[in-house]
Design a protein around this motif. Structure first.
Motif, mmCIF file in Angstrom:
data_model
loop_
_atom_site.group_PDB
_atom_site.id
_atom_site.type_symbol
_atom_site.label_atom_id
_atom_site.label_comp_id
_atom_site.label_asym_id
_atom_site.label_seq_id
_atom_site.Cartn_x
_atom_site.Cartn_y
_atom_site.Cartn_z
ATOM 1 N N UNK A 103 0.793 -1.323 0.068
ATOM 2 C CA UNK A 103 0.023 0.095 -0.005
ATOM 3 C C UNK A 103 0.759 1.424 0.150
ATOM 4 N N UNK A 104 1.896 1.285 0.637
ATOM 5 C CA UNK A 104 2.786 2.320 1.039
ATOM 6 C C UNK A 104 3.686 2.824 0.010
ATOM 7 N N UNK A 105 4.133 1.826 -0.837
ATOM 8 C CA UNK A 105 5.136 2.023 -1.980
ATOM 9 C C UNK A 105 4.799 3.103 -3.115
ATOM 10 N N UNK A 106 3.846 3.071 -3.511
ATOM 11 C CA UNK A 106 3.248 4.179 -4.410
ATOM 12 C C UNK A 106 3.266 5.426 -3.965
ATOM 13 N N UNK A 107 2.816 5.555 -2.472
ATOM 14 C CA UNK A 107 2.753 6.892 -1.850
ATOM 15 C C UNK A 107 4.334 7.387 -1.617
ATOM 16 N N UNK A 108 5.131 6.603 -1.413
ATOM 17 C CA UNK A 108 6.380 6.794 -1.218
ATOM 18 C C UNK A 108 7.185 7.451 -2.410
ATOM 19 N N UNK A 109 6.826 6.556 -3.709
ATOM 20 C CA UNK A 109 7.217 7.127 -4.774
ATOM 21 C C UNK A 109 6.680 8.742 -5.079
ATOM 22 N N UNK A 110 5.397 8.906 -5.101
ATOM 23 C CA UNK A 110 4.843 10.454 -5.355
ATOM 24 C C UNK A 110 5.287 11.174 -4.362
ATOM 25 N N UNK A 111 5.424 11.050 -3.174
ATOM 26 C CA UNK A 111 5.881 12.006 -2.010
ATOM 27 C C UNK A 111 7.140 12.298 -2.539
ATOM 28 N N UNK A 112 8.162 11.476 -2.602
ATOM 29 C CA UNK A 112 9.644 11.754 -2.873
ATOM 30 C C UNK A 112 9.798 12.659 -4.385
ATOM 31 N N UNK A 113 9.079 12.425 -5.442
ATOM 32 C CA UNK A 113 9.252 13.188 -6.411
ATOM 33 C C UNK A 113 8.597 14.631 -6.216
ATOM 34 N N UNK A 114 7.531 14.687 -5.535
ATOM 35 C CA UNK A 114 6.667 15.954 -5.558
ATOM 36 C C UNK A 114 7.409 16.857 -4.489
ATOM 37 N N UNK A 259 2.012 5.477 -9.424
ATOM 38 C CA UNK A 259 3.319 5.236 -9.937
ATOM 39 C C UNK A 259 3.523 5.993 -11.446
ATOM 40 N N UNK A 260 2.385 5.926 -12.061
ATOM 41 C CA UNK A 260 2.332 6.570 -13.767
ATOM 42 C C UNK A 260 2.675 8.031 -13.174
ATOM 43 N N UNK A 261 1.966 8.725 -12.367
ATOM 44 C CA UNK A 261 1.973 10.096 -12.173
ATOM 45 C C UNK A 261 3.443 10.587 -11.342
ATOM 46 N N UNK A 262 3.822 9.558 -10.613
ATOM 47 C CA UNK A 262 5.092 9.737 -9.909
ATOM 48 C C UNK A 262 6.282 9.826 -11.054
ATOM 49 N N UNK A 263 5.837 8.947 -12.056
ATOM 50 C CA UNK A 263 7.048 8.999 -13.230
ATOM 51 C C UNK A 263 7.288 10.561 -13.954
ATOM 52 N N UNK A 264 6.033 10.929 -14.043
ATOM 53 C CA UNK A 264 5.808 12.025 -14.909
ATOM 54 C C UNK A 264 6.366 13.220 -14.103
ATOM 55 N N UNK A 265 6.000 13.163 -12.785
ATOM 56 C CA UNK A 265 6.358 14.215 -11.731
ATOM 57 C C UNK A 265 8.117 14.032 -11.751
ATOM 58 N N UNK A 266 8.458 12.934 -11.607
ATOM 59 C CA UNK A 266 9.895 12.715 -11.575
ATOM 60 C C UNK A 266 10.698 13.540 -12.717
ATOM 61 N N UNK A 267 10.043 13.274 -13.834
ATOM 62 C CA UNK A 267 10.655 13.754 -14.998
ATOM 63 C C UNK A 267 10.644 15.395 -15.019
ATOM 64 N N UNK A 268 9.387 16.114 -14.723
ATOM 65 C CA UNK A 268 9.296 17.422 -14.672
ATOM 66 C C UNK A 268 10.288 18.031 -13.574
#
Lengths: 350, 168
Positions: A103-114, A259-268
Motif C-alpha cells: 500500500x505504501x510503496x506508490x505513496x512514497x514514490x509520489x511523495x519523494x518526487x513531489x 506510479x504513473x503520475x510519480x514517473x511524470x512528476x519525476x521527469x518534470x
C-alpha cells in the motif's frame, strides 16, 4: 532563508523575540506556504495530465501515426478519460503480497518526487522553501524515490516485480553518484547550494547559463536524469519485453496511476533541476512582460520534449552496458569535470 | 529547540528503534529504521546542522539502507519470520546494555563541559552550516580527513579484490 530559521519560525533568525506578534507572524507565514504549495501542486497536476497526452502525440507523429484522436478535438481530452478509467478500475491486491508495504510503496514514490519541487525557484522571489541546502535536499529526495520502486517490487511477491525492483535499486544508486558529482561543478561556480542564488550566479556567464562552461557536468547530469527517472533508454526496471511491467506488474487501478503520475512528476522535477542549475532558471535572453515564469515554462516544455524525443529515438540499453556506462564513463567524467572546474577557477583568480 | 518537538522526536526515535529490533520481518525492520533516520535528520535541522541532516538522508537512508535491503531480499523471508524472535544469547546482550545504561546514569552528574568553541548557534546561523563545515574540514582538519579518505580507499580496493578473485 536558513533552514534553522524556518524551523524556528522567524526569518530574523534566533535573535528574533518570539511573542504575540511572533505567533501571528508564524501563522501568516504558514498560511502563505500552504497557499504556495496548493498553487504549485495544482499547476503541476495539470502539467502531468497533459504531459501524457503530449507524449503520446509527439511519439505518435515521430512514428508516422496520429496518436490519440477520438476524445475531444485531436484527442485533447484523452487524459481525462484515462483518469476516469483508472479511478474506477478495481484495485487488485495479490493474495501473497505484503499488504502494508504494498500500500505504501506508490505513496512514497509520489511523495519523494513531489517534495523535491518545493525548493525550485519558479521566478525571482517565488519558491516554497528557500533553504540554504536546496541542491542537497533535491539529491536526498531523489535517492528516497528509489524506495517506492524497491518496496513495490518486493511487496508484490512476484518474480517480475522483484527483478524490476532489484534492477531499479542498483541503477538508481549507481547513477545517483554520477548525478551528485555532476552538480559539484555548479556548486563550485555558484559558491552556494541555494537554487535561487545558483540562478543569480549564472547571470555573469555567456547567455546567462552554466551549460556552456559546465558542458561536461550538464551532459553527465542529463544522462543520469534519464536513468534516475527510469526513462528510455534506461527503462530496464520496467522492460516490458522481459519483465511484463517490472516493479508495478501487480499494481492496478489508482495505485498504478500513482506510479504513473510519480514517473511524470519525476521527469518534470529533473527537468526543473537541470533548468535551474544549468540553463539559467527563470531568466532568459530577453524580458517577457507580465509573466515572470514564462522562460521557466518554455524551457520546461523543451526539456520534456527532449525526454520524449529520446524515447522515440534510442533503443534500450542492456543491463551490463548500463552499469558500465555509469561507473566506468560517467563517474570518471564527472570527477574530471570537478578537477577542471577547480583548476580553471584558481587560474582565473591568479 | 522547542521542547515539545524535541520530546516527540526523542520518543519517536526510541520507539522506532525498539520496533525495528523486535520485528521478526527483516524488511519491515529496515523500513522502520528509515523512518527513524528521518526523525534524526529533523533533529539535526533543529540543532542547526542542516548539512548533517541532508547527508543523513542521502548517505544513510538513500544508500546504506538500500544495500541492506539488497542483502535482506536474498534471505528467505518465510524461514526468517518462522523462527525465534531473538537468538539464544539475548540475556548476555541485555545485561551489557543495562550495565552501560547504569554507568551512563551514574556518571552523568560528573560530566564537566569544556570551553565554548568559536561556532555558536548564532555564528552558524549567520554563515550557514555547510560553509563552516567545509572550511573547517578542509583547513584545520585536513590531515584526519585525508587519513579517513585513505582508509576508505583501502577498504574499496580490498572489497574489489575479494569480489573479483576468480580467474577471468
Amino acid at each position: 532563508m536558513n533552514l534553522f530559521d524556518l524551523w524556528m519560525g522567524t526569518s530574523q533568525g534566533i535573535q528574533g523575540a518570539p511573542g504575540a506578534a511572533g505567533a501571528a507572524g508564524v501563522a501568516l507565514q504558514l498560511a502563505i506556504i500552504i497557499i504556495k504549495v496548493a498553487v504549485i501542486v495544482g499547476v503541476l497536476m495539470v502539467h502531468v495530465t497533459w504531459a501524457t497526452y503530449f507524449e503520446r502525440k509527439a511519439i505518435g507523429h515521430m512514428q508516422v501515426r496520429l496518436g490519440p484522436m477520438r476524445v475531444g478535438p485531436h484527442g485533447f481530452l484523452q487524459p481525462i478519460a484515462d483518469f476516469i478509467k483508472l479511478f474506477f478500475k478495481e484495485d487488485v491486491i495479490p493474495a501473497s503480497a505484503d499488504k502494508p508495504v504494498f500500500f505504501i510503496a506508490p505513496v512514497i514514490s509520489i511523495f519523494a518526487t513531489m517534495s523535491a519541487i518545493a525548493v525550485i525557484p519558479i521566478f525571482n522571489g517565488f519558491v516554497i522553501a528557500d533553504i540554504n541546502i536546496g541542491l542537497l535536499y533535491i539529491l536526498a529526495m531523489s535517492s528516497l524515490s528509489a524506495y517506492g520502486v524497491i518496496m513495490a517490487g518486493w511487496a508484490s511477491n512476484s518474480k517480475y516485480s522483484f527483478l524490476g525492483g532489484l534492477r531499479s535499486s542498483a541503477q538508481v544508486i549507481s547513477y545517483e553518484v554520477a548525478m551528485g558529482l555532476s552538480l559539484v561543478g555548479v556548486m563550485m561556480m555558484a559558491g552556494s547550494l541555494n537554487l535561487a542564488e545558483i540562478v543569480k550566479a549564472q547571470q555573469k556567464y555567456p547567455l546567462g547559463i552554466f551549460a556552456i562552461p559546465q558542458i561536461l557536468g550538464f551532459f553527465v547530469f542529463m544522462v543520469s536524469a534519464f536513468a534516475e527517472t527510469n526513462r528510455t533508454p534506461f527503462d530496464l526496471p520496467e522492460a516490458e519485453s522481459e519483465l511484463v511491467a517490472g516493479y508495478f506488474t501487480e499494481y492496478s487501478g489508482m495505485r498504478f496511476a500513482l506510479f504513473y503520475v510519480a514517473e511524470y512528476i519525476g521527469m518534470i522535477g529533473m527537468s526543473l533541476v537541470a533548468i535551474t542549475c544549468f540553463l539559467g532558471g527563470w531568466t532568459g535572453p530577453f524580458h517577457i512582460p507580465y509573466v515572470p515564469f514564462a522562460w521557466l515554462l518554455i524551457k520546461l516544455y523543451l526539456m520534456i520534449f527532449l525526454f520524449y524525443w529520446v524515447r522515440a529515438t534510442v533503443p534500450r540499453y542492456r543491463y551490463d552496458q548500463l552499469m558500465k556506462l555509469g561507473w566506468k564513463f560517467l563517474i570518471p567524467l564527472a570527477l574530471f569535470n570537478i578537477v577542471l572546474t577547480g583548476a580553471v577557477k584558481l587560474l582565473v583568480k591568479a | 529547540m522547542n521542547p515539545i518537538v524535541f520530546g516527540y522526536l526523542a520518543a519517536a526515535i526510541l520507539l522506532l528503534s525498539l520496533l525495528a529490533v523486535t520485528n521478526k520481518n527483516p524488511v519491515h525492520a529496515i523500513l522502520l529504521v528509515i523512518v527513524m533516520f528521518f526523525h534524526m535528520a529533523v533533529m539535526y535541522i533543529g540543532l542547526g546542522a542542516e548539512f548533517l541532516a541532508a547527508v543523513q538522508v542521502i548517505v544513510y537512508a538513500g544508500a546504506i539502507l538500500v544495500l541492506f535491503l539488497f542483502v535482506v531480499f536474498v534471505l528467505n523471508i518465510r524461514e526468517e519470520t518462522g523462527g525465534e524472535r531473538f537468538s539464544s544469547v539475548w540475556p548476555f546482550g541485555l545485561s551489557i546494555a543495562t550495565g552501560l545504561l547504569l554507568l551512563a546514569v551514574i556518571l552523568s552528574g560528573k560530566v564537566r563541559l569544556g570551553a565554548m568553541g568559536p561556532y555558536t548557534p548564532q555564528v552558524i546561523s549567520a554563515e550557514t552550516h555547510t560553509k563552516i563545515l567545509g572550511r573547517v574540514l578542509y583547513t584545520d582538519y585536513i590531515l584526519p580527513f585525508e587519513i579517513a579518505s585513505l582508509i576508505l580507499l583501502v577498504a574499496v580496493v580490498g572489497a574489489i579484490t575479494l569480489a573479483g578473485r576468480e580467474d577471468r
